[in-house]
Design a protein around this motif. Structure first.
Motif, PDB file in Angstrom:
ATOM      1  N   UNK A   1    -142.235  99.349  47.044  1.00 52.86           N
ATOM      2  CA  UNK A   1    -141.219 100.374  47.235  1.00 52.86           C
ATOM      3  C   UNK A   1    -140.715 100.843  45.860  1.00 52.86           C
ATOM      4  N   UNK A   2    -140.353 102.123  45.745  1.00 52.54           N
ATOM      5  CA  UNK A   2    -139.764 102.596  44.492  1.00 52.54           C
ATOM      6  C   UNK A   2    -138.241 102.505  44.615  1.00 52.54           C
ATOM      7  N   UNK A   3    -137.614 101.831  43.679  1.00 50.11           N
ATOM      8  CA  UNK A   3    -136.179 101.566  43.745  1.00 50.11           C
ATOM      9  C   UNK A   3    -135.533 101.997  42.436  1.00 50.11           C
ATOM     10  N   UNK A   4    -134.464 102.774  42.550  1.00 51.37           N
ATOM     11  CA  UNK A   4    -133.720 103.224  41.384  1.00 51.37           C
ATOM     12  C   UNK A   4    -132.559 102.261  41.142  1.00 51.37           C
ATOM     13  N   UNK A   5    -132.383 101.845  39.910  1.00 48.07           N
ATOM     14  CA  UNK A   5    -131.324 100.876  39.577  1.00 48.07           C
ATOM     15  C   UNK A   5    -130.437 101.460  38.495  1.00 48.07           C
ATOM     16  N   UNK A   6    -129.125 101.416  38.737  1.00 47.69           N
ATOM     17  CA  UNK A   6    -128.159 101.903  37.752  1.00 47.69           C
ATOM     18  C   UNK A   6    -127.117 100.828  37.483  1.00 47.69           C
ATOM     19  N   UNK A   7    -126.698 100.760  36.229  1.00 46.86           N
ATOM     20  CA  UNK A   7    -125.598  99.864  35.858  1.00 46.86           C
ATOM     21  C   UNK A   7    -124.866 100.468  34.673  1.00 46.86           C
ATOM     22  N   UNK A   8    -123.568 100.147  34.591  1.00 45.46           N
ATOM     23  CA  UNK A   8    -122.786 100.677  33.473  1.00 45.46           C
ATOM     24  C   UNK A   8    -122.705  99.686  32.322  1.00 45.46           C
ATOM     25  N   UNK A  26    -141.754  95.695  43.318  1.00 42.28           N
ATOM     26  CA  UNK A  26    -141.223  97.054  43.432  1.00 42.28           C
ATOM     27  C   UNK A  26    -141.391  97.816  42.121  1.00 42.28           C
ATOM     28  N   UNK A  27    -141.494  99.132  42.265  1.00 47.04           N
ATOM     29  CA  UNK A  27    -141.494 100.005  41.089  1.00 47.04           C
ATOM     30  C   UNK A  27    -140.035 100.374  40.820  1.00 47.04           C
ATOM     31  N   UNK A  28    -139.590 100.229  39.593  1.00 52.33           N
ATOM     32  CA  UNK A  28    -138.160 100.387  39.299  1.00 52.33           C
ATOM     33  C   UNK A  28    -137.923 101.569  38.353  1.00 52.33           C
ATOM     34  N   UNK A  29    -136.971 102.417  38.735  1.00 53.57           N
ATOM     35  CA  UNK A  29    -136.466 103.488  37.871  1.00 53.57           C
ATOM     36  C   UNK A  29    -135.111 103.007  37.358  1.00 53.57           C
ATOM     37  N   UNK A  47    -124.433 107.939  40.164  1.00 49.01           N
ATOM     38  CA  UNK A  47    -124.785 109.216  40.802  1.00 49.01           C
ATOM     39  C   UNK A  47    -126.284 109.480  40.646  1.00 49.01           C
ATOM     40  N   UNK A  48    -126.821 109.233  39.449  1.00 50.32           N
ATOM     41  CA  UNK A  48    -128.252 109.500  39.220  1.00 50.32           C
ATOM     42  C   UNK A  48    -129.127 108.663  40.148  1.00 50.32           C
ATOM     43  N   UNK A  49    -128.795 107.388  40.302  1.00 54.00           N
ATOM     44  CA  UNK A  49    -129.599 106.532  41.182  1.00 54.00           C
ATOM     45  C   UNK A  49    -129.484 106.991  42.633  1.00 54.00           C
ATOM     46  N   UNK A  50    -128.282 107.368  43.041  1.00 53.94           N
ATOM     47  CA  UNK A  50    -128.092 107.837  44.420  1.00 53.94           C
ATOM     48  C   UNK A  50    -128.856 109.133  44.655  1.00 53.94           C
ATOM     49  N   UNK A  51    -128.855 110.010  43.661  1.00 45.27           N
ATOM     50  CA  UNK A  51    -129.606 111.268  43.812  1.00 45.27           C
ATOM     51  C   UNK A  51    -131.114 111.005  43.875  1.00 45.27           C
ATOM     52  N   UNK A  52    -131.575 109.973  43.188  1.00 43.28           N
ATOM     53  CA  UNK A  52    -133.000 109.623  43.300  1.00 43.28           C
ATOM     54  C   UNK A  52    -133.350 109.340  44.762  1.00 43.28           C
ATOM     55  N   UNK A  61    -131.859 102.341  46.331  1.00 46.39           N
ATOM     56  CA  UNK A  61    -131.281 102.153  44.995  1.00 46.39           C
ATOM     57  C   UNK A  61    -130.389 100.918  44.997  1.00 46.39           C
ATOM     58  N   UNK A  62    -130.216 100.382  43.806  1.00 49.21           N
ATOM     59  CA  UNK A  62    -129.221  99.331  43.573  1.00 49.21           C
ATOM     60  C   UNK A  62    -128.294  99.859  42.490  1.00 49.21           C
ATOM     61  N   UNK A  63    -127.009  99.937  42.788  1.00 50.90           N
ATOM     62  CA  UNK A  63    -126.038 100.462  41.820  1.00 50.90           C
ATOM     63  C   UNK A  63    -125.041  99.365  41.477  1.00 50.90           C
TER      64      UNK A  63
END
Ligand code: 5RP
Length: 144
Positions: A1-8, A26-29, A47-52, A61-63
């Motif tokens: 699965x392709x999963x977008x990950x964001x963290x501050x 998984x493939x990670x963005x 926001x970027x991960x959610x928009x992905x 996504x994981x935020x």
């Protein structure tokens, strides 16, 4: 699965989320503090991960932010996203089953390595309910 990950921040379990997702195949963005050169404030990164997810570049996504609250709020502002802040495996499994959640929000402060593994196990094992009452609730989210 392709999963977008964001963290501050790269503190807490931020980098372990990426490592663990890749280890699971998984493939990670990456976004925010996990991506050199991107703005790392939680609202922008999440926001970027959610928009992905909303725009089809990722299935889930994981935020992450220190508390997890800002991350979940930012993600849930994006139409089509159902983000769930999870501090334990039962909540993560329930979020997939009853909420058909497509974004997992995590607290970098609260989530230990062990609990992260438990949460990811439950999240990926979880399947959306086919109970009509659950489906009606999820469908209604788009009308709110
Ligand atoms: O939990 C958060 C938002 O919900 C942030 O991670 C927390 O506010 C820290 O942010 P900063 O490092 O920019 O002060």
């Amino acid at each position: 699965m392709r999963i977008s990950v964001a963290a501050d921040s790269r503190d807490g379990v931020a980098e372990r989320v990426v490592t663990e997702l890749r280890r699971r195949g998984h493939e990670v963005i990456t976004h925010g503090a996990l991506d050199d050169g991107e703005r790392d404030d939680w609202a922008w990164a999440c926001e970027l991960a959610a928009r992905d997810v909303a725009e089809g570049r990722a299935e889930q996504a994981v935020v992450c932010c220190w508390t997890g609250t800002g991350a979940s709020i930012a993600a849930n502002k994006v139409p089509g996203v159902r983000a769930a802040l999870c501090a334990d495996a039962y909540t993560a499994g329930g979020a997939r089953k009853w909420n058909d959640a497509n974004v997992l929000a995590l607290s970098l402060r609260l989530t230990s390595d062990v609990v992260l593994d438990e949460i990811l196990d439950a999240w990926f094992a979880g399947r959306p309910s086919d109970d009509p009452a659950d489906l009606a609730n999820i469908s209604h989210l788009e009308q709110i």
